[in-house]
Design an enzyme around this catalytic site. Structure first.
Site, PDB file in Angstrom:
ATOM      1  N   SER A   1     -17.345   2.830  -9.445  1.00 58.84           N
ATOM      2  CA  SER A   1     -16.162   2.121  -8.932  1.00 58.84           C
ATOM      3  C   SER A   1     -16.424   0.887  -8.092  1.00 58.84           C
ATOM      4  CB  SER A   1     -15.133   2.912  -8.049  1.00 58.84           C
ATOM      5  OG  SER A   1     -14.166   2.281  -7.552  1.00 58.84           O
TER       6      SER A   1
ATOM      7  N   HIS B   1     -15.593   1.195 -13.324  1.00 56.91           N
ATOM      8  CA  HIS B   1     -14.202   1.744 -13.048  1.00 56.91           C
ATOM      9  C   HIS B   1     -13.757   0.533 -12.083  1.00 56.91           C
ATOM     10  CE1 HIS B   1     -11.377   4.661 -12.566  1.00 56.91           C
ATOM     11  NE2 HIS B   1     -11.065   4.184 -11.004  1.00 56.91           N
TER      12      HIS B   1
ATOM     13  N   ASP C   1     -10.606  -0.471  -9.945  1.00 62.47           N
ATOM     14  CA  ASP C   1      -9.294   0.007  -9.132  1.00 62.47           C
ATOM     15  C   ASP C   1      -8.331  -0.969  -8.912  1.00 62.47           C
ATOM     16  OD1 ASP C   1      -9.695   2.817  -9.002  1.00 62.47           O
ATOM     17  OD2 ASP C   1     -11.529   2.421  -7.783  1.00 62.47           O
TER      18      ASP C   1
ATOM     19  N   MET D   1      -4.730  -1.874  -6.808  1.00 67.70           N
ATOM     20  CA  MET D   1      -3.603  -1.396  -6.038  1.00 67.70           C
ATOM     21  C   MET D   1      -2.966  -2.430  -5.683  1.00 67.70           C
ATOM     22  SD  MET D   1      -6.445   0.866  -3.652  1.00 67.70           S
ATOM     23  CE  MET D   1      -7.685   1.696  -4.419  1.00 67.70           C
TER      24      MET D   1
ATOM     25  N   HIS E   1      -8.143   1.240 -13.745  1.00 67.43           N
ATOM     26  CA  HIS E   1      -7.305   2.479 -13.236  1.00 67.43           C
ATOM     27  C   HIS E   1      -6.057   1.795 -12.426  1.00 67.43           C
ATOM     28  CE1 HIS E   1      -7.090   5.827  -9.806  1.00 67.43           C
ATOM     29  NE2 HIS E   1      -5.926   5.726 -10.623  1.00 67.43           N
TER      30      HIS E   1
ATOM     31  N   MET F   1      -3.180   1.500  -9.876  1.00 67.57           N
ATOM     32  CA  MET F   1      -2.488   2.491  -8.964  1.00 67.57           C
ATOM     33  C   MET F   1      -1.232   1.439  -8.595  1.00 67.57           C
ATOM     34  SD  MET F   1      -5.658   4.006  -7.229  1.00 67.57           S
ATOM     35  CE  MET F   1      -6.707   3.019  -7.876  1.00 67.57           C
TER      36      MET F   1
ATOM     37  N   MET G   1      -7.298  12.787  -9.980  1.00 68.29           N
ATOM     38  CA  MET G   1      -7.595  12.116  -8.801  1.00 68.29           C
ATOM     39  C   MET G   1      -7.937  13.379  -7.917  1.00 68.29           C
ATOM     40  SD  MET G   1      -7.228   9.203  -8.987  1.00 68.29           S
ATOM     41  CE  MET G   1      -7.768   8.927  -7.326  1.00 68.29           C
TER      42      MET G   1
ATOM     43  N   ASP H   1     -12.047  11.402 -10.014  1.00 69.41           N
ATOM     44  CA  ASP H   1     -11.831  10.236  -9.368  1.00 69.41           C
ATOM     45  C   ASP H   1     -11.525  10.693  -7.888  1.00 69.41           C
ATOM     46  OD1 ASP H   1     -11.858   7.491  -8.473  1.00 69.41           O
ATOM     47  OD2 ASP H   1      -9.944   6.965  -9.552  1.00 69.41           O
TER      48      ASP H   1
HETATM   49  C1  DX5 Z   1      -9.510   5.751  -5.117  1.00 67.64           C
HETATM   50  C2  DX5 Z   1      -9.839   4.948  -6.201  1.00 67.64           C
HETATM   51  C3  DX5 Z   1     -11.377   5.467  -6.232  1.00 67.64           C
HETATM   52  C4  DX5 Z   1     -12.351   5.227  -5.462  1.00 67.64           C
HETATM   53  C5  DX5 Z   1     -13.221   6.300  -5.543  1.00 67.64           C
HETATM   54  O1  DX5 Z   1      -8.030   5.529  -4.844  1.00 67.64           O
HETATM   55  O2  DX5 Z   1      -9.010   5.356  -7.397  1.00 67.64           O
HETATM   56  O3  DX5 Z   1     -11.675   5.068  -7.800  1.00 67.64           O
HETATM   57  O4  DX5 Z   1     -12.690   3.920  -5.716  1.00 67.64           O
HETATM   58  O5  DX5 Z   1     -14.189   5.923  -4.438  1.00 67.64           O
HETATM   59  P1  DX5 Z   1     -15.164   6.999  -3.910  1.00 67.64           P
HETATM   60  O6  DX5 Z   1     -15.993   7.384  -4.787  1.00 67.64           O
HETATM   61  O7  DX5 Z   1     -15.878   6.475  -2.561  1.00 67.64           O
HETATM   62  O8  DX5 Z   1     -13.976   8.319  -3.362  1.00 67.64           O
HETATM   63 ZN    ZN Z   2      -9.954   4.793  -9.403  1.00 67.11          ZN
END
Ligand code: DX5
Ligand code: ZN
Length: 213
Positions: free
Chosen positions: A5, A30, A32, A34, A63, A65, A134, A172
């Site tokens: 990620s 990956h 993310d 947000m 991903h 969010m 998750m 994840d």
């Molecule tokens: C959390 C993200 C993850 C995050 C995982 O909301 O969706 O993808 O980057 O990070 P680690 O592996 O550090 O938990």
């Molecule tokens: Zn993620």
């Protein structure tokens, strides 16, 4: 498959970190996204995704969010997403979104928050390329893995095997060398790892170890 990620990368050195992933055993990168509404944190959006894509030699596993993810499916295709995952909890018309993602030429994923039962996916399994479970509450990297996830992986594995679909199971949050082997044993196909990779002394070696776990 391992999907590091980029959220845990050094944002001032994104090109360097993407090149490191290119040269590693990582299967996907990956990404993310947000929005500060669906999750209590902001990460980055389309221009940064495009910038990652310019250097990436591996598929981008994006991903979302964000609330109303259906508004941005085409934009993320243009920004370079290869796999596009929306949240179950953010999608009133999930089936339509999944069809649109596939029609745009991407793999369609749905992510489930820790409290959302896998059983709710029974009627869309055939429309899904990937289910992202998750294993933390989304919003931040570096959180502790929620052990209940193991039961969800096993249940989802049975559902997918019974349905006979090629749907991938991705995990994840809080994934690292301490749980990678057990997650694979439970039926996971893709492991996302942020902190476990980027905070390691040797990220490339850690990705290899996660792969071989
Ligand atoms: C959390 C993200 C993850 C995050 C995982 O909301 O969706 O993808 O980057 O990070 P680690 O592996 O550090 O938990
Ligand atoms: Zn993620």
């Amino acid at each position: 498959m391992i999907a590091p990620s980029i959220l845990s990368a050094d944002f001032a050195n994104l090109e360097r970190d993407v090149r490191m992933l290119n040269a590693s055993d990582a299967a996907w990168i990956h990404v993310d996204i947000m929005d500060g509404v669906f999750v209590p944190n902001l990460s980055f959006g389309l221009p940064v995704t495009e910038a990652i894509k310019r250097h990436a030699e591996k598929p981008l596993d994006v991903h979302l969010m964000i609330v109303q993810p259906e508004r941005y499916l085409e934009d993320f295709k243009k920004a370079g997403a290869d796999v596009l995952t929306v949240h179950y909890e953010a999608s009133t018309h999930l089936h339509r979104s999944l069809q649109q993602i596939r029609a745009l030429g991407m793999k369609a994923g749905v992510a489930l928050n820790p409290h959302t039962p896998v059983d709710l996916l029974a009627d869309v399994l055939g429309d899904l390329d990937l289910v992202c479970l998750m294993s933390v509450n989304p919003g931040f990297g570096g959180q502790a893995f929620i052990p209940q996830t193991f039961k969800k992986v096993e249940r989802l594995r049975r559902m997918i095997d019974d349905a006979g679909t090629p749907t991938l199971i991705e995990i994840d949050g809080g994934v690292g060398l301490q749980n990678a082997a057990d997650l694979k044993k439970a039926g996971a196909n893709v492991l996302v790892a942020g902190n476990a990779v980027f905070k390691a002394n040797d990220p490339v070696a850690t990705i290899r170890q996660l792969n071989e776990a």
